[in-house]
Every structure is written in C-alpha cells, then in structure tokens.
Write a protein that holds these residues in place. Structure first.
Motif, short mmCIF file in Angstrom:
data_model
loop_
_atom_site.label_atom_id
_atom_site.label_comp_id
_atom_site.label_asym_id
_atom_site.label_seq_id
_atom_site.Cartn_x
_atom_site.Cartn_y
_atom_site.Cartn_z
N UNK A 88 0.85 -1.18 0.00
CA UNK A 88 0.00 0.00 0.00
C UNK A 88 0.90 1.24 0.00
N UNK A 89 0.62 2.16 -0.94
CA UNK A 89 1.38 3.40 -1.02
C UNK A 89 0.97 4.31 0.14
N UNK A 90 1.95 4.69 0.92
CA UNK A 90 1.73 5.53 2.09
C UNK A 90 1.52 6.98 1.67
N UNK A 91 0.45 7.59 2.17
CA UNK A 91 0.17 8.98 1.85
C UNK A 91 1.30 9.86 2.37
N UNK A 92 1.70 10.83 1.60
CA UNK A 92 2.73 11.77 2.03
C UNK A 92 4.13 11.36 1.63
N UNK A 93 4.51 10.08 1.84
CA UNK A 93 5.87 9.65 1.53
C UNK A 93 5.99 8.97 0.17
N UNK A 151 -4.00 -1.03 11.27
CA UNK A 151 -4.89 -1.47 10.21
C UNK A 151 -5.42 -0.21 9.52
N UNK A 152 -5.29 -0.18 8.20
CA UNK A 152 -5.85 0.94 7.46
C UNK A 152 -7.13 0.47 6.78
N UNK A 162 -6.18 2.06 -6.23
CA UNK A 162 -5.16 2.89 -6.89
C UNK A 162 -3.92 3.08 -6.02
N UNK A 163 -4.02 2.79 -4.71
CA UNK A 163 -2.87 2.89 -3.80
C UNK A 163 -2.25 1.53 -3.52
N UNK A 164 -2.74 0.48 -4.18
CA UNK A 164 -2.30 -0.87 -3.87
C UNK A 164 -1.62 -1.51 -5.08
N UNK A 165 -0.72 -2.45 -4.77
CA UNK A 165 -0.11 -3.28 -5.80
C UNK A 165 0.29 -4.59 -5.16
#
Length: 134
Positions: free
Chosen positions: A88-93, A118-119, A125-128
């Motif tokens: 999961x792409x971390x917001x901000x970084x 847990x998010x 779109x934030x996952x791969x």
C-alpha cells in the motif's frame, strides 16, 4: 519512524512475505512480469495458465514467454481478497508498505500491516502486488 517501530514493521513485513498468498491469475489478465527472470517488471497479458504454476505472457512490446513462474508476476488489476499480501502506497511519503488484506468493502480494502496498524477503506489505486522476494 522510531528505530524500534521501524524494526517491528520490518519484522512484520518479513513475516507477511514468508506466508504470502498470491492472487490467482487468469487468461486475459493484465500483469507485469520480470522478463527472463530479470530485475525489472514489464507490462503484459496472461495468454495461458500452464497448470504447473507457470504462465504464458504476451508483453506489451510484442515479446512473449511461455513459462513464467508465479512469483515473477504481479497483477495490475485490483483482484485481491481476504488473506492476500499487498503493498500500500503511504500517503505523504509515496513509500509502499507490505500488509495483508483483511476485508474487501465494495471496491476498497482493509489492510493489516502486522505492526498493530490497520488501514480501512484503502482504494485499489494505492495498492499493488508485492514484488517476488528471491
């Protein structure tokens, strides 16, 4: 991250990777694969499931491979379900963190990062899919 928190997150990520479940693949699915087992991922489409844990792929540049091992392939479509490992792409970084899907919620996902965090409602779109760990 505090050094102790970073170590805990790293240990959680390693544990999640060790028991990782791969997303099932199907003919026609968009993927990215490590051509020739190399380090870089290239986009393509699954053309055949060989039934032995390998897949035939036609790459977007026209190249093909007949027997790519599953750990060298990551999905480019949001097909995850409970228990699948994801990044999961971390917001901000912009960094990607390894976690496990705990719930699918009508187009979004809950992800457990193994460090007590847990998010909820993570958009695809934030996952791969995580890269293969050699």
């Amino acid at each position: 991250l505090h050094p102790a928190a970073a170590a805990a997150a790293s240990a959680a990520a390693a544990a999640a990777a060790a028991g990782r479940r791969f997303t099932p693949l199907r003919t026609g699915m968009k993927v990215a694969a490590k051509y020739g087992g190399g380090a870089k991922y290239y986009p393509g489409v699954i053309t055949r499931d060989n039934g032995d844990g390998t897949y035939a792929i036609k790459y977007d540049d026209g190249d093909t491979e007949d027997a790519v091992k599953r750990p060298l392939i990551r999905t480019e479509e949001p097909t995850w379900s409970e228990g699948h490992s994801v990044e999961v792409r971390e917001a901000g970084t912009g960094r990607y963190l390894l976690g496990v899907v705990t719930r699918h919620n009508r187009g979004t996902f809950d992800v457990d990062f193994g460090d007590g965090r847990i998010e909820r409602r993570v958009g695809p779109e934030r996952m791969r899919e995580p890269p293969a760990r050699e």
